[in-house]
Structure formats: structure tokens, C-alpha cells
Design an enzyme around this catalytic site. Structure first.
Site, PDB file in Angstrom:
ATOM      1  N   PHE A 114      37.333  33.238  35.693  1.00 49.71           N
ATOM      2  CA  PHE A 114      38.876  33.717  34.994  1.00 49.71           C
ATOM      3  C   PHE A 114      38.739  34.926  35.669  1.00 49.71           C
ATOM      4  O   PHE A 114      37.909  35.793  35.540  1.00 49.71           O
ATOM      5  CB  PHE A 114      39.256  33.287  33.706  1.00 49.71           C
ATOM      6  CG  PHE A 114      40.404  33.970  33.556  1.00 49.71           C
ATOM      7  CD1 PHE A 114      41.585  33.101  33.210  1.00 49.71           C
ATOM      8  CD2 PHE A 114      40.229  35.453  32.524  1.00 49.71           C
ATOM      9  CE1 PHE A 114      42.233  34.026  33.250  1.00 49.71           C
ATOM     10  CE2 PHE A 114      41.305  35.474  31.791  1.00 49.71           C
ATOM     11  CZ  PHE A 114      42.742  34.913  32.191  1.00 49.71           C
ATOM     12  N   ASP A 185      30.073  30.338  30.412  1.00 47.11           N
ATOM     13  CA  ASP A 185      32.081  30.917  29.634  1.00 47.11           C
ATOM     14  C   ASP A 185      32.602  29.882  28.648  1.00 47.11           C
ATOM     15  O   ASP A 185      32.427  28.996  29.736  1.00 47.11           O
ATOM     16  CB  ASP A 185      32.615  31.585  30.277  1.00 47.11           C
ATOM     17  CG  ASP A 185      34.399  32.369  30.336  1.00 47.11           C
ATOM     18  OD1 ASP A 185      34.820  31.462  28.527  1.00 47.11           O
ATOM     19  OD2 ASP A 185      34.231  33.092  30.288  1.00 47.11           O
ATOM     20  N   TYR A 210      40.656  30.639  20.124  1.00 47.80           N
ATOM     21  CA  TYR A 210      42.777  30.612  20.450  1.00 47.80           C
ATOM     22  C   TYR A 210      42.880  29.844  20.918  1.00 47.80           C
ATOM     23  O   TYR A 210      44.834  29.767  21.180  1.00 47.80           O
ATOM     24  CB  TYR A 210      43.144  31.835  20.125  1.00 47.80           C
ATOM     25  CG  TYR A 210      43.383  33.079  21.949  1.00 47.80           C
ATOM     26  CD1 TYR A 210      43.412  32.425  22.939  1.00 47.80           C
ATOM     27  CD2 TYR A 210      42.431  33.758  21.719  1.00 47.80           C
ATOM     28  CE1 TYR A 210      43.289  33.235  24.417  1.00 47.80           C
ATOM     29  CE2 TYR A 210      42.190  34.353  23.334  1.00 47.80           C
ATOM     30  CZ  TYR A 210      42.152  34.157  24.329  1.00 47.80           C
ATOM     31  OH  TYR A 210      42.027  34.369  25.572  1.00 47.80           O
ATOM     32  N   LYS A 211      42.526  29.161  21.376  1.00 46.23           N
ATOM     33  CA  LYS A 211      42.683  28.274  22.746  1.00 46.23           C
ATOM     34  C   LYS A 211      42.191  26.665  22.080  1.00 46.23           C
ATOM     35  O   LYS A 211      43.034  26.295  20.452  1.00 46.23           O
ATOM     36  CB  LYS A 211      41.815  28.726  24.176  1.00 46.23           C
ATOM     37  CG  LYS A 211      42.532  29.085  25.075  1.00 46.23           C
ATOM     38  CD  LYS A 211      41.345  29.436  26.384  1.00 46.23           C
ATOM     39  CE  LYS A 211      42.299  30.837  27.370  1.00 46.23           C
ATOM     40  NZ  LYS A 211      41.089  31.203  28.474  1.00 46.23           N
ATOM     41  N   ARG A 357      50.364  23.161  34.988  1.00 46.19           N
ATOM     42  CA  ARG A 357      49.266  22.709  33.430  1.00 46.19           C
ATOM     43  C   ARG A 357      48.909  22.163  32.576  1.00 46.19           C
ATOM     44  O   ARG A 357      50.303  22.907  31.853  1.00 46.19           O
ATOM     45  CB  ARG A 357      48.789  24.180  34.279  1.00 46.19           C
ATOM     46  CG  ARG A 357      47.061  24.373  33.229  1.00 46.19           C
ATOM     47  CD  ARG A 357      46.281  24.989  32.533  1.00 46.19           C
ATOM     48  NE  ARG A 357      47.042  26.504  32.170  1.00 46.19           N
ATOM     49  CZ  ARG A 357      45.944  27.545  31.237  1.00 46.19           C
ATOM     50  NH1 ARG A 357      44.517  27.686  32.290  1.00 46.19           N
ATOM     51  NH2 ARG A 357      46.427  27.917  30.525  1.00 46.19           N
TER      52      ARG A 357
HETATM   53  C1  LIG Z   1      40.992  32.724  28.462  1.00 45.45           C
HETATM   54  C2  LIG Z   1      40.100  33.518  29.468  1.00 45.45           C
HETATM   55  C3  LIG Z   1      39.617  34.437  28.913  1.00 45.45           C
HETATM   56  C4  LIG Z   1      40.731  35.359  27.550  1.00 45.45           C
HETATM   57  O1  LIG Z   1      39.690  36.474  27.448  1.00 45.45           O
HETATM   58  P1  LIG Z   1      40.216  37.351  25.722  1.00 45.45           P
HETATM   59  O2  LIG Z   1      39.273  38.310  26.125  1.00 45.45           O
HETATM   60  O3  LIG Z   1      39.955  36.252  25.109  1.00 45.45           O
HETATM   61  O4  LIG Z   1      41.565  38.006  26.141  1.00 45.45           O
HETATM   62  C5  LIG Z   1      38.350  35.182  29.556  1.00 45.45           C
HETATM   63  N1  LIG Z   1      37.637  33.992  30.391  1.00 45.45           N
HETATM   64  C6  LIG Z   1      38.164  32.774  30.548  1.00 45.45           C
HETATM   65  C7  LIG Z   1      37.494  31.753  31.168  1.00 45.45           C
HETATM   66  C8  LIG Z   1      39.225  32.177  29.622  1.00 45.45           C
HETATM   67  O5  LIG Z   1      40.043  31.176  30.570  1.00 45.45           O
END
Ligand SMILES: *Cc1c(COP(=O)(O)O)cnc(C)c1O
Length: 398
Positions: A114, A185, A210-211, A357
């Protein structure tokens, strides 16, 4: 199977007529969360005011809730702490890991990661100086590219676009064999599939809530520090809440014991209250059952879409061992197709450049939902219902 998924489904607020295949991006509202947050607002914030930090146990919430997350990710109790956002927790893990491996200068990640993780690594390298670099390789090359120059690997277990899953145990073992540390992660793993941080010997891990964990928009992240590093990892973001004695107000920093040192500032109590309501549901879930149900749903979706929609190309691995809990299809008009799906009540999302997705979350999605989604998507594709100008204008959040 001991988990009653029909019962967990009844515990979520799911709008009538909506098939929600986006619990991988923002989990739905647990029905009990509204009352739980309201109680925290009125009975705690309202009536206790500042005394709530002691009386309502707010001060201990980041560690207490961390212990409940620990069960879901195979972490040892006392080694997971809540706070901030995932981007911040990734930064903290990276900074600590680099300091623990001082003769090395390379962060290794992959192109499936990400972007925020990569941006955080770039920013940290800039701060540390020109000797530090972020090396980004193709996901399938990660194992081979771990060599004696690598200080730390920063890998997201499940690819947010394709749903491809890395082998956490093998990559961590390879990193250790080459003298590197491994950060995982878990954004698309925590609450999506069984994770065994302890069994895999991970050094650090971080994830969001939050996911799949349904804490609501802006819910706090978590970070895991392996017990063997707990007294050695030095937080770069050394805030007062991670101090050994925050209320001594010392002029210099002394880390708290263990993972608690990764706290930075004041924790978000209202969001933690919402998360606790969701974790009450998670307490009834066996992670092996979750995986069985998730693979059945993703198999059903792949088979149904492939049979009816030949122009959609599967981007997700067919092999169960390589799959997370989402299914993605590619199509050059993916954005418009997703808007047409949303207009019909099938909510997923679009990820550039061409990914449709859909997340599969057994806590509230069942076989009949998947069958209904397949029927709607088939209708959209077979009758080109996506081909309308209003579906092609991109919104800010896709
Ligand atoms: C959703 C996601 C994030 C989001 O980071 P936030 O700081 O919570 O906005 C980071 N890394 C990955 C791999 C994600 O899927």
C-alpha cells in the site's frame, strides 16, 4: 464448525437491500456499538469528566484492547498496543527496526504494498540521511531479494489490490537467516484470516481496525512488538503516553516497559469504545472457522463470476494458500462497472488502474448474499448496464 455466523450477522446493522462487499475497507456498524459509544459519551465523558481516565479505565484501554486483538493475530498477551493510525505505526516499527540493525541501510518492500507504507519508509529514509534507501521489488521476488544488505523487510501480508497472500513464515525465516528484521502489515489480515505472529517469529507487526475489525471510520491502529525485542525497541515517536511514568512529567524520556512504549499521545477513547463493541462479537469467532467460511465464499464468487462474465479477468490467486479474504477482477472500465454495482446495492470498491475489488467477511456475508451479488453483476455485464456517462465521473474516494 463452532462459530455461528448466522448469529454474528444479526449483530450488525446492514442497510436493507444492500450487499456489503466492502468490509475489507470499512467494516459495518455493530448494533451494540451505538449504545456502547453513547454510554461512554454520557456516563463516562459526561458524568466523570477528567476522572474517567482512572474511574472508567481509559488510561489502560490501549493495552487492554490490544490484548483482545492479540488473540486474533497469534500475538502474546501484553505485546499489542492500540493507537494512532496504521501509517504512524508502520513508521514507528520501521524506525525501531532500523535502529536495532545499525550496520544496515536498506528497507525492502514490494510493489504490491500500500502506498502509505512506502511513503512512510521514504520519509524516514530522508530523515535518516542519504545512506538509507527503500528498495521495492516485485512481490514474487521478495524472498530472493532478501540479502545481507537488508536491515528490515516491510511487507503487507495480503495485497490490497489483488488479495494475493505472502508466506509470512517463510519470508520471516529468510529475513532472519540473512540477518534482517521482519515487519508485517496486517491491514488485510487482521480479522480476515488466522495470523500466527508468534509462530512465525515476526519482529514487528501493525494493522488497522476500521477494516475487518469494524471499529468505524478513523478507528485506532495496533502495533505488535515481539517479546524478545520489547525492552530493546526504542520508539522514534517518543510521546509522553509511552513514557515509563507519564505523570512524573520528567524532562527526559524513559520508555515504558514492553509494547506500551509505542503509545504516543492521548488515545481515542470513543473509537476504542466502538472497537470494544465489535470485539465482543469477535470473541465468539473461531479463526479457523472464519477461514473455512471465507474460502467457501470467495470460491463461490470466483466460480459464479467467471461462468457468467467472461470479460472480467480474475486478479486474485485461485490457490487457497495464496489468497486473502477478497476477490478482485480486472476490467478497463472497472470504475464504471463498480458504480453500476453500487447503484444496484452491491457495494465494493475500485482500485486504480483497473481493479474491481470485493471483500468477503463471513461475520455478516453469507452464501445467499454472494449468489445475489453474482446475479446482479452478471446482469450488469451481460447487458452493458455500466456504460453510462454518470458512472464514469470519478469521485474523490473510489
Ligand atoms: C488501509 C491501509 C493503510 C491505511 O493506513 P492509515 O494510516 O490507517 O490510513 C496502510 N497500509 C495498508 C497496507 C492498508 O491496507
Amino acid at each position: 464448525m463452532t462459530t455461528d455466523f448466522a448469529a454474528t450477522k444479526r449483530l450488525f446493522h446492514l442497510p436493507e437491500g444492500m450487499i456489503y462487499l466492502d468490509g475489507n475497507s470499512l467494516g459495518p456498524l455493530p448494533k451494540s456499538a451505538a449504545a456502547r459509544v453513547a454510554k461512554t459519551v454520557t456516563a463516562e465523558w459526561g458524568d466523570m469528566l477528567i476522572t474517567g481516565w482512572n474511574k472508567a479505565g481509559w488510561m489502560d484501554m490501549p493495552m487492554r484492547v490490544g490484548d483482545r486483538i492479540a488473540r486474533l493475530i497469534g500475538a502474546e498477551a501484553g505485546h499489542v498496543v492500540m493507537g494512532d493510525t496504521l501509517s504512524i505505526k508502520v513508521y514507528q516499527a520501521l524506525a525501531s527496526a532500523l535502529e536495532m540493525n545499525p550496520t544496515r541501510r536498506v528497507i525492502l518492500s514490494d510493489t504490491g504494498n500500500f502506498p502509505s507504507d512506502l511513503y512512510m519508509a521514504e520519509g524516514l529514509c530522508r530523515t535518516l540521511g542519504p545512506a538509507y534507501t527503500l528498495k521495492t521489488v516485485a512481490p514474487e521476488d521478495v524472498w530472493d531479494q532478501i540479502d545481507e544488505t537488508v536491515a528490515v523487510t516491510l511487507i503487507t501480508e495480503v495485497d490490497y489490490r489483488t488479495g494475493r497472500k505472502h508466506d509470512m513464515k517463510a519470508i520471516t525465516a529468510r529475513a532472519h537467516e540473512k540477518g534482517a528484521l521482519a515487519i508485517w502489515d496486517l491491514a488485510h489480515s487482521a480479522g480476515a484470516l488466522p495470523v500466527d505472529l508468534s509462530g512465525c517469529n515476526a519482529d514487528f507487526a501493525a494493522g488497522c481496525t476500521y477494516k475487518y475489525l469494524n471499529s468505524g471510520p478513523g478507528g485506532p491502529a495496533f502495533i505488535y512488538v515481539a517479546p524478545r525485542h520489547a525492552e530493546r525497541a526504542r520508539p522514534a515517536l517518543s510521546g509522553w503516553q509511552g513514557h515509563a511514568a507519564p505523570f512524573a512529567f520528567d524532562l527526559s524520556y524513559r520508555p515504558a516497559t514492553g509494547a506500551e512504549r509505542m503509545r504516543v499521545g492521548t488515545p481515542p477513547i470513543l473509537q476504542l469504545a466502538a472497537l470494544e463493541a465489535s470485539l465482543d462479537i469477535w470473541d465468539s469467532v473461531d479463526m479457523a472457522d472464519l477461514r473455512t467460511a471465507s474460502l467457501a465464499l470467495t470460491d463461490q464468487f470466483i466460480a459464479g463470476i467467471e461462468a457468467a462474465c467472461p470479460t472480467l479477468h480474475l486478479a486474485t490467486p485461485r490457490d487457497h494458500g495464496l489468497r486473502g479474504s477478497q476477490v478482485s477482477f480486472r476490467h478497463p472500465e472497472g470504475y464504471a462497472i463498480m458504480q453500476a454495482m453500487i447503484a444496484r446495492g452491491v457495494i465494493g470498491d475500485f482500485r486504480a488502474p483497473d481493479i474491481i475489488r470485493c471483500g468477503f467477511t463471513p461475520l455478516f456475508i453469507d452464501e445467499s448474499d454472494v449468489a445475489a451479488a453474482i446475479a446482479i453483476i452478471s446482469d450488469i455485464m451481460q447487458n452493458n448496464l455500466w456504460d453510462r456517462p454518470e458512472y464514469k465521473t470519478r469521485a474523490k474516494v473510489t
